[in-house]
Design a protein around this motif. Sequence first.
Motif, PDB file in Angstrom:
ATOM      1  N   TYR A  57     -54.186 -68.341  15.347  1.00  0.00           N
ATOM      2  CA  TYR A  57     -54.920 -67.926  16.539  1.00  0.00           C
ATOM      3  C   TYR A  57     -55.660 -69.110  17.178  1.00  0.00           C
ATOM      4  CZ  TYR A  57     -57.893 -65.268  19.658  1.00  0.00           C
ATOM      5  OH  TYR A  57     -58.522 -64.796  20.776  1.00  0.00           O
ATOM      6  N   VAL A  58     -56.306 -69.948  16.359  1.00  0.00           N
ATOM      7  CA  VAL A  58     -57.058 -71.080  16.908  1.00  0.00           C
ATOM      8  C   VAL A  58     -56.104 -72.084  17.552  1.00  0.00           C
ATOM      9  CG1 VAL A  58     -58.572 -73.011  16.312  1.00  0.00           C
ATOM     10  CG2 VAL A  58     -58.969 -70.772  15.313  1.00  0.00           C
ATOM     11  N   MET A  59     -54.948 -72.308  16.938  1.00  0.00           N
ATOM     12  CA  MET A  59     -53.974 -73.246  17.492  1.00  0.00           C
ATOM     13  C   MET A  59     -53.459 -72.756  18.846  1.00  0.00           C
ATOM     14  SD  MET A  59     -50.367 -74.528  15.817  1.00  0.00           S
ATOM     15  CE  MET A  59     -51.188 -75.175  14.360  1.00  0.00           C
ATOM     16  N   GLU A  60     -53.259 -71.446  18.985  1.00  0.00           N
ATOM     17  CA  GLU A  60     -52.725 -70.902  20.223  1.00  0.00           C
ATOM     18  C   GLU A  60     -53.813 -70.635  21.267  1.00  0.00           C
ATOM     19  OE1 GLU A  60     -50.765 -67.423  18.940  1.00  0.00           O
ATOM     20  OE2 GLU A  60     -49.074 -68.464  17.992  1.00  0.00           O
ATOM     21  N   ASN A  61     -55.085 -70.521  20.827  1.00  0.00           N
ATOM     22  CA  ASN A  61     -56.201 -70.253  21.754  1.00  0.00           C
ATOM     23  C   ASN A  61     -57.305 -71.280  21.525  1.00  0.00           C
ATOM     24  OD1 ASN A  61     -55.447 -67.335  22.843  1.00  0.00           O
ATOM     25  ND2 ASN A  61     -55.083 -67.348  20.632  1.00  0.00           N
ATOM     26  N   PRO A  62     -57.075 -72.524  21.932  1.00  0.00           N
ATOM     27  CA  PRO A  62     -58.042 -73.601  21.639  1.00  0.00           C
ATOM     28  C   PRO A  62     -59.378 -73.445  22.348  1.00  0.00           C
ATOM     29  CG  PRO A  62     -56.358 -74.365  23.160  1.00  0.00           C
ATOM     30  CD  PRO A  62     -55.918 -73.003  22.716  1.00  0.00           C
ATOM     31  N   HIS A  63     -59.476 -72.586  23.379  1.00  0.00           N
ATOM     32  CA  HIS A  63     -60.730 -72.437  24.124  1.00  0.00           C
ATOM     33  C   HIS A  63     -61.426 -71.111  23.825  1.00  0.00           C
ATOM     34  CE1 HIS A  63     -59.622 -76.003  26.367  1.00  0.00           C
ATOM     35  NE2 HIS A  63     -58.446 -75.435  26.698  1.00  0.00           N
ATOM     36  N   SER A  64     -61.007 -70.446  22.795  1.00  0.00           N
ATOM     37  CA  SER A  64     -61.603 -69.155  22.443  1.00  0.00           C
ATOM     38  C   SER A  64     -62.941 -69.343  21.712  1.00  0.00           C
ATOM     39  CB  SER A  64     -60.647 -68.367  21.547  1.00  0.00           C
ATOM     40  OG  SER A  64     -60.426 -69.055  20.335  1.00  0.00           O
ATOM     41  N   THR A  65     -63.626 -68.221  21.542  1.00  0.00           N
ATOM     42  CA  THR A  65     -64.912 -68.249  20.820  1.00  0.00           C
ATOM     43  C   THR A  65     -64.710 -68.646  19.365  1.00  0.00           C
ATOM     44  OG1 THR A  65     -65.733 -66.479  22.253  1.00  0.00           O
ATOM     45  CG2 THR A  65     -66.941 -66.878  20.214  1.00  0.00           C
ATOM     46  N   ILE A  66     -63.630 -68.177  18.770  1.00  0.00           N
ATOM     47  CA  ILE A  66     -63.363 -68.515  17.369  1.00  0.00           C
ATOM     48  C   ILE A  66     -63.095 -70.007  17.225  1.00  0.00           C
ATOM     49  CG2 ILE A  66     -61.777 -68.105  15.454  1.00  0.00           C
ATOM     50  CD1 ILE A  66     -61.483 -65.260  16.434  1.00  0.00           C
ATOM     51  N   ALA A  67     -62.402 -70.584  18.192  1.00  0.00           N
ATOM     52  CA  ALA A  67     -62.158 -72.035  18.154  1.00  0.00           C
ATOM     53  C   ALA A  67     -63.468 -72.811  18.192  1.00  0.00           C
ATOM     54  CB  ALA A  67     -61.258 -72.444  19.321  1.00  0.00           C
ATOM     55  N   GLU A  68     -64.434 -72.321  18.983  1.00  0.00           N
ATOM     56  CA  GLU A  68     -65.740 -72.982  19.025  1.00  0.00           C
ATOM     57  C   GLU A  68     -66.450 -72.870  17.680  1.00  0.00           C
ATOM     58  OE1 GLU A  68     -66.926 -74.886  21.385  1.00  0.00           O
ATOM     59  OE2 GLU A  68     -65.066 -74.563  22.501  1.00  0.00           O
ATOM     60  N   CYS A  69     -66.288 -71.737  17.001  1.00  0.00           N
ATOM     61  CA  CYS A  69     -66.886 -71.593  15.666  1.00  0.00           C
ATOM     62  C   CYS A  69     -66.268 -72.608  14.692  1.00  0.00           C
ATOM     63  CB  CYS A  69     -66.671 -70.178  15.147  1.00  0.00           C
ATOM     64  SG  CYS A  69     -67.556 -68.905  16.086  1.00  0.00           S
ATOM     65  N   VAL A  70     -64.956 -72.833  14.788  1.00  0.00           N
ATOM     66  CA  VAL A  70     -64.296 -73.810  13.910  1.00  0.00           C
ATOM     67  C   VAL A  70     -64.784 -75.213  14.240  1.00  0.00           C
ATOM     68  CG1 VAL A  70     -62.076 -74.744  13.190  1.00  0.00           C
ATOM     69  CG2 VAL A  70     -62.309 -72.297  13.639  1.00  0.00           C
ATOM     70  N   ARG A  71     -64.996 -75.497  15.526  1.00  0.00           N
ATOM     71  CA  ARG A  71     -65.523 -76.820  15.904  1.00  0.00           C
ATOM     72  C   ARG A  71     -66.918 -77.033  15.310  1.00  0.00           C
ATOM     73  NH1 ARG A  71     -62.693 -75.344  20.692  1.00  0.00           N
ATOM     74  NH2 ARG A  71     -61.050 -76.856  21.196  1.00  0.00           N
ATOM     75  N   THR A  72     -67.701 -75.962  15.262  1.00  0.00           N
ATOM     76  CA  THR A  72     -69.036 -76.083  14.645  1.00  0.00           C
ATOM     77  C   THR A  72     -68.910 -76.420  13.168  1.00  0.00           C
ATOM     78  OG1 THR A  72     -69.933 -74.465  16.208  1.00  0.00           O
ATOM     79  CG2 THR A  72     -71.194 -74.852  14.196  1.00  0.00           C
ATOM     80  N   ILE A  73     -67.979 -75.765  12.487  1.00  0.00           N
ATOM     81  CA  ILE A  73     -67.753 -76.061  11.063  1.00  0.00           C
ATOM     82  C   ILE A  73     -67.300 -77.502  10.893  1.00  0.00           C
ATOM     83  CG2 ILE A  73     -66.331 -75.460   9.067  1.00  0.00           C
ATOM     84  CD1 ILE A  73     -66.261 -72.591  10.154  1.00  0.00           C
TER      85      ILE A  73
END
Length: 662
Positions: free
Chosen positions: A492-508
């Motif tokens: 999901y993160v690979m296919e949706n790099p601008h999603s809210t979940i992607a931002e959570c991964v960037r925080t990690i």
Amino acid sequence: MESEESLLKSSMIPMLKRAWGLKWLLIPMVIISIMSAVYYTRQQTKIYRAAAQIIIDLEAPRYLPYSGQEIVRLGTSNSWNTGEFFETQFRIIQSLKVSESVAKELKLIEDHDFLGVNNVEPEMRAKFLSEVNPAYILKSKVSVVAVPESHVVKIRVTDHNPARAARLTNAIAEAYKVQNVGHKVSAAQEAVHWLSNKVDEISDQRRHSDQAMLDFKQKSGLLQSTLAERQHLLGLTIQSVEKDLLEANQEVRVLSAESRQLRRVSASKAQLSIPQVISNPLIQRLKEQRLTLENQKTELLEQYLEAHPKVKVVNNQLDRLNKAIKDEVKGIKSALRRQLQAAEFKAKSLRETLDTLTNKARTIQGQELAFKELEAKVKSNVTLSEQMQVRLKEAELQAQTTANNVRILEVALTPKSPIFPKISKNLIIALFGWAVLSFLILLLFDFLDQSLKSQLQFAELYNLTPLGSLPLIERGKRPQKNERIVRQSELYVMENPHSTIAECVRTIRTNFLFMNPDRSLKSLLITSAAPKEGKTLTSISVASILAMAGDRVLLVDCDLRRPRVHKVFGMINDRGFTNMLTNPEVESEEVTRPTQLDNLDILTSGHLIPNPAEILQTPAFQRTLQKLLIDYDRVIFDSPPVVPVTDSQIIGRQVDGAMLVA
């Protein structure tokens, strides 16, 4: 306020989730509660309530003149005690006397259904009928309700027979009305009898008092005016003597006080400050001389000792002055004593004179008191006789009237619906009980639940700072309203790099990169305590974010027991990590595979081996890791869980960092 609302919402959400998780228990409970309430309602005996309305006026119609007073007043004209009046009437309506009247009129002792004989064992019915009192049963069924802001009162009777409830209600209202006016008539008749006897008695007293007054005048031979003048003159004389005696007593008290004060004084300065001494001119001169000598003595003592002749001379002079003052005080005491004796003698003489005059006044007053007593008795008997005659006539009239302050406004009708049991009330009670029991069950499950609910709880319990958190990514659902539907959770993160979940991964990513700024984390192990906690999803998501940032990233599937990375990316696991571990000649480009994302390659696990833990402890792992770090900026290992196997612990000691997914 917003923080409180958010705190309440955050505390309610876990409780609601817990309730939804226990729906298998809570839904049957609510169904059972509703069915129990319905069953209980149908099993209960229906109770009906009939109501009649009456009006209780503050006063009954008055047939006597307005100025006349009723013998027995049905009501009260005062507004301040209406509450007490109505409360008294309510008690009368609910009294046993009214119930007995109704029970006797309707012959309730013969109504076995009303008495509840049908509910008694057959062998006990005879004894029950001998002991039961229908008036007590009826009294327990009667209630009274006042209609606010009015004189209307509702009389209500409950019974399981609706027709009988109406009949009893109307009988209670009528019995109270009859008893109310009956009380007035019977009381008035008693008053007539008592007043008749009293009138005869007072007439006899009047004749006796008239004869006694005539006998006294003939015996005394006194005229009213002559006796009054003698009393007036004697009274003036007594007033004059009392005034002189008062002045004499005042003089005695003053002289006695001065004498007592002088008896306590001595020649000291403090005791010579009383008025009798201060006003004496001789003592004042002696005090001035003594003060002068004391000043001289003070001056001499500044130059000489106490035994010096000059000091002794002054002391002798002071002694003579003190003796002179004492002698003068003694003279004052003697003079006051003589004055006190003269004043006491004068007061004694005045008292004797006053006693003589008082005895004369008593003699005259005795005649006057006897005369006035006879005169007052004659007047009292005349007035009382007239009043009693009037009152007797009023009582006779009232005994013949039937005016009542109670009126029946509405008779009771047969009720159509029962007041008990109420299905709605029982359902509310059942649902409330279900809610309370459900809440207690949720509290019990919450108490038994030892799992962690938030990052803050984790930080407080283990004194560790979490790197971050990821929302739950479920296939076929939207993580957020404005985001796409999840087709595959791990990608999901690979296919949706601008999603809210992607931002959570960037925080990690940011948090673990800056946890140790002095050391670059090139190799990272991602694991979990148990299976299916999201370590593979986290590994792919973190690797994707690092690759999007420009780093060349390699994701290694080092779970050599149950690999999953090749399944996520749809790859064939024919070569991979085990090839590099077992064959030093194999290079990374021979076994790695590219992905749809630039800078991200995948190294699958390869063929599974029977002893992965032993191979991971050999130098082959370090040799392989060094080869991979030459070709990639970051190497991320997706490892097996920590608790079941030791593979992750072995790898964790050889890489730059480890991330635990919970």
